[in-house]
Write a protein that holds these residues in place. Structure first.
Motif, short mmCIF file in Angstrom:
data_model
loop_
_atom_site.label_atom_id
_atom_site.label_comp_id
_atom_site.label_asym_id
_atom_site.label_seq_id
_atom_site.Cartn_x
_atom_site.Cartn_y
_atom_site.Cartn_z
N GLU A 31 1.60 -2.32 33.20
CA GLU A 31 0.35 -2.38 33.96
C GLU A 31 0.22 -1.17 34.92
OE1 GLU A 31 -1.27 -6.05 35.23
OE2 GLU A 31 -2.56 -5.08 36.73
N LEU A 32 1.34 -0.79 35.54
CA LEU A 32 1.28 0.37 36.43
C LEU A 32 0.90 1.63 35.65
CD1 LEU A 32 4.47 -0.29 38.61
CD2 LEU A 32 2.11 -0.23 39.46
N ALA A 33 1.49 1.77 34.45
CA ALA A 33 1.18 2.95 33.63
C ALA A 33 -0.30 2.95 33.24
CB ALA A 33 2.05 2.95 32.37
N ALA A 34 -0.82 1.78 32.88
CA ALA A 34 -2.23 1.68 32.48
C ALA A 34 -3.15 2.06 33.64
CB ALA A 34 -2.55 0.27 32.00
N ARG A 35 -2.68 1.85 34.85
CA ARG A 35 -3.49 2.15 36.02
C ARG A 35 -3.24 3.55 36.57
NH1 ARG A 35 -5.92 -1.83 38.46
NH2 ARG A 35 -5.46 -1.02 40.52
N GLY A 36 -2.44 4.34 35.87
CA GLY A 36 -2.30 5.75 36.21
C GLY A 36 -1.16 6.10 37.15
N PHE A 37 -0.34 5.12 37.53
CA PHE A 37 0.83 5.42 38.36
C PHE A 37 1.83 6.22 37.52
CE2 PHE A 37 -0.99 1.79 40.52
CZ PHE A 37 -0.72 2.02 41.86
N ARG A 38 2.56 7.12 38.18
CA ARG A 38 3.68 7.80 37.52
C ARG A 38 4.92 6.93 37.71
NH1 ARG A 38 3.87 13.24 40.35
NH2 ARG A 38 2.47 12.29 41.86
N LEU A 39 5.77 6.90 36.70
CA LEU A 39 6.85 5.91 36.70
C LEU A 39 8.23 6.48 36.48
CD1 LEU A 39 5.24 3.11 34.46
CD2 LEU A 39 5.43 3.15 36.95
N GLY A 40 9.19 6.01 37.30
CA GLY A 40 10.61 6.23 37.04
C GLY A 40 11.23 4.88 36.72
N LEU A 41 11.72 4.74 35.51
CA LEU A 41 12.21 3.44 35.04
C LEU A 41 13.73 3.41 35.01
CD1 LEU A 41 9.77 3.04 31.99
CD2 LEU A 41 9.41 2.32 34.37
N ILE A 42 14.31 2.33 35.52
CA ILE A 42 15.76 2.17 35.53
C ILE A 42 16.11 0.81 34.95
CG2 ILE A 42 17.79 1.84 37.03
CD1 ILE A 42 16.65 3.92 38.93
N ASP A 43 17.12 0.80 34.07
CA ASP A 43 17.71 -0.47 33.63
C ASP A 43 19.11 -0.15 33.12
OD1 ASP A 43 18.15 -3.19 32.56
OD2 ASP A 43 15.98 -3.38 32.74
N ARG A 44 19.84 -1.18 32.71
CA ARG A 44 21.24 -0.90 32.36
C ARG A 44 21.48 -0.68 30.87
NH1 ARG A 44 24.28 -6.63 33.56
NH2 ARG A 44 22.81 -7.96 32.46
N GLU A 45 20.49 -1.04 30.02
CA GLU A 45 20.62 -0.83 28.57
C GLU A 45 19.67 0.28 28.13
OE1 GLU A 45 22.58 -2.24 26.31
OE2 GLU A 45 23.52 -3.71 27.64
N ALA A 46 20.23 1.27 27.42
CA ALA A 46 19.43 2.44 27.05
C ALA A 46 18.32 2.11 26.06
CB ALA A 46 20.33 3.52 26.46
N SER A 47 18.63 1.29 25.06
CA SER A 47 17.71 1.14 23.94
C SER A 47 16.35 0.54 24.34
CB SER A 47 18.41 0.34 22.84
OG SER A 47 17.49 -0.11 21.92
N PRO A 48 16.29 -0.63 25.01
CA PRO A 48 14.96 -1.16 25.37
C PRO A 48 14.24 -0.29 26.39
CG PRO A 48 16.71 -2.51 26.34
CD PRO A 48 17.38 -1.53 25.43
N LEU A 49 15.03 0.41 27.21
CA LEU A 49 14.44 1.27 28.24
C LEU A 49 13.76 2.48 27.59
CD1 LEU A 49 14.28 1.54 31.34
CD2 LEU A 49 16.33 2.95 31.22
N GLU A 50 14.48 3.11 26.65
CA GLU A 50 13.92 4.29 25.98
C GLU A 50 12.72 3.91 25.13
OE1 GLU A 50 17.41 5.83 24.15
OE2 GLU A 50 18.19 6.60 26.07
N ASP A 51 12.81 2.72 24.52
CA ASP A 51 11.69 2.22 23.72
C ASP A 51 10.44 2.08 24.60
OD1 ASP A 51 10.41 0.60 21.52
OD2 ASP A 51 10.54 -0.93 23.09
N LEU A 52 10.61 1.49 25.78
CA LEU A 52 9.47 1.31 26.70
C LEU A 52 8.91 2.66 27.14
CD1 LEU A 52 7.68 -0.47 28.57
CD2 LEU A 52 9.50 -0.30 30.28
N VAL A 220 2.49 -8.51 40.88
CA VAL A 220 3.40 -7.51 41.45
C VAL A 220 2.64 -6.21 41.72
CG1 VAL A 220 5.49 -6.12 41.08
CG2 VAL A 220 5.45 -8.52 40.36
N VAL A 221 1.77 -5.83 40.78
CA VAL A 221 0.99 -4.60 40.98
C VAL A 221 0.06 -4.77 42.18
CG1 VAL A 221 -0.75 -3.08 39.95
CG2 VAL A 221 1.17 -3.90 38.57
N ARG A 222 -0.47 -5.97 42.34
CA ARG A 222 -1.31 -6.22 43.52
C ARG A 222 -0.50 -6.01 44.80
NH1 ARG A 222 -4.91 -11.46 43.53
NH2 ARG A 222 -6.08 -10.18 42.07
N ALA A 223 0.77 -6.43 44.79
CA ALA A 223 1.63 -6.22 45.97
C ALA A 223 1.87 -4.73 46.21
CB ALA A 223 2.95 -6.97 45.79
N VAL A 224 2.01 -3.97 45.13
CA VAL A 224 2.19 -2.51 45.26
C VAL A 224 0.94 -1.89 45.90
CG1 VAL A 224 2.35 -0.34 43.93
CG2 VAL A 224 3.81 -2.31 43.33
#
Ligand code: NAP
Length: 268
Positions: A31-52, A220-224
């Motif tokens: 949702e943040l990406a759709a609304r034009g925010f720039r994103l730094g994504l962190i998670d512990r597994e590479a595969s689903p993160l890179e896919d996203l 969550v986006v509303r909170a941002v």
């Protein structure tokens, strides 16, 4: 509804998001990406993160992704530095990485409890530590910590999870004034039940009304965007759990004597 992207003054902000590869974090990233925010994504597994990251990039989003375990301060510092080089300085941190688990009187699962404290409490604190020097240098920033309504009171079938969420709520509250003086605002978010891997195996006696991750992400986006001090959703849960929170202890204890067997098929 939130305003459309074009009229949104904050839409070019950089949001750093942990727990981004799955569940609420993944939906929030979309949702943040759709609304034009720039994103730094962190998670512990590479595969689903890179896919996203690939999916969001293909939709035109400016996005970077880094694998890091929030229990490891060194990994987080390196990930934040790499992401800030890629998408710019962090304006907003959404600390969403979390783990959950149930326990019973005969199996307190203290290893699981330790993991919840390490990820849900210290992991959030370590992530905040990794972004704070930059935010202080710039004199501004916004930290959104994902707590839970489960931390409002001790819930009988998940005392460890409740304790971890109560701890992070109190931690964020204590941190708030010192950060505010340096231009950094803290929002604590309290989601109700959301259909994710975290809730998937809970042996509820009856199907529980749950939000989909996309609905939770919308809040969550509303909170941002709105930057409230606290944000509990949905409204029905906010009212119900708000009532539970304000019950006198004797009444709360009476209600909880029954709550576990009523809610779950398993003993606890
Ligand atoms: N679902 C709910 O009903 C609910 C309600 C209130 C609050 N919350 C909170 O919302 C947040 C997101 O939960 P969710 O329901 O979306 O769960 P989820 O689908 O399991 O997503 C959590 C994400 O955090 C990642 N993560 C876990 N430990 C990590 C670590 N040490 N380092 C980096 N990343 C880690 C997970 O990776 P793996 O998949 O590899 O473990 C996963 O990608 C959590 O803080 C949770 O407590 C959830």
């Amino acid at each position: 509804m939130l305003k459309p992207k074009a009229s949104h003054p904050q839409s070019s902000l950089v949001v750093l998001l942990t727990g981004a590869a799955n569940g609420i974090g993944r939906a929030t990233a979309s949702e943040l990406a759709a609304r034009g925010f720039r994103l730094g994504l962190i998670d512990r597994e590479a595969s689903p993160l890179e896919d996203l990251a690939a999916v969001l990039s293909a939709r035109g989003a400016e996005v970077g992704a880094q694998v890091a375990d929030v229990r490891d301060g060194g990994q987080l510092t390196a990930a934040v530095a790499a992401l800030e080089t890629r998408v710019g300085p962090t304006d907003v941190l959404v600390a969403c990485a979390g783990v959950g688990g149930l326990s019973t009187a005969t199996d307190l699962d203290l290893d699981g409890f330790q993991r919840m404290l390490e990820v849900n409490v210290l992991g959030v604190a370590r992530t905040i530590e990794a972004v704070l020097p930059g935010m202080f240098a710039r004199g501004r920033g916004h930290i959104v910590g994902i707590s839970s309504v489960a931390g409002f009171r001790g819930l009988p079938w998940m005392p460890g999870y409740s304790a971890s969420k109560a701890a992070i709520t109190t931690y964020l509250e204590g941190l708030r004034p010192a950060l505010k003086r340096r231009g950094v605002r803290i929002t604590t978010v309290f989601p109700g039940f959301v259909r994710t891997a975290l809730t998937a195996d809970t042996p509820f006696r009856r199907p529980l009304p749950m939000m989909e991750p996309e609905q939770a992400a919308h809040y969550v986006v509303r909170a941002v965007v709105k930057r409230p001090r606290d944000y509990t959703f949905p409204l029905s849960t906010a009212l119900g759990m708000g009532l539970l929170r304000s019950l006198p202890n004797a009444l709360f204890d009476l209600a909880m004597d029954d709550a576990g067997p009523k809610a779950l098929t398993t003993d606890f």
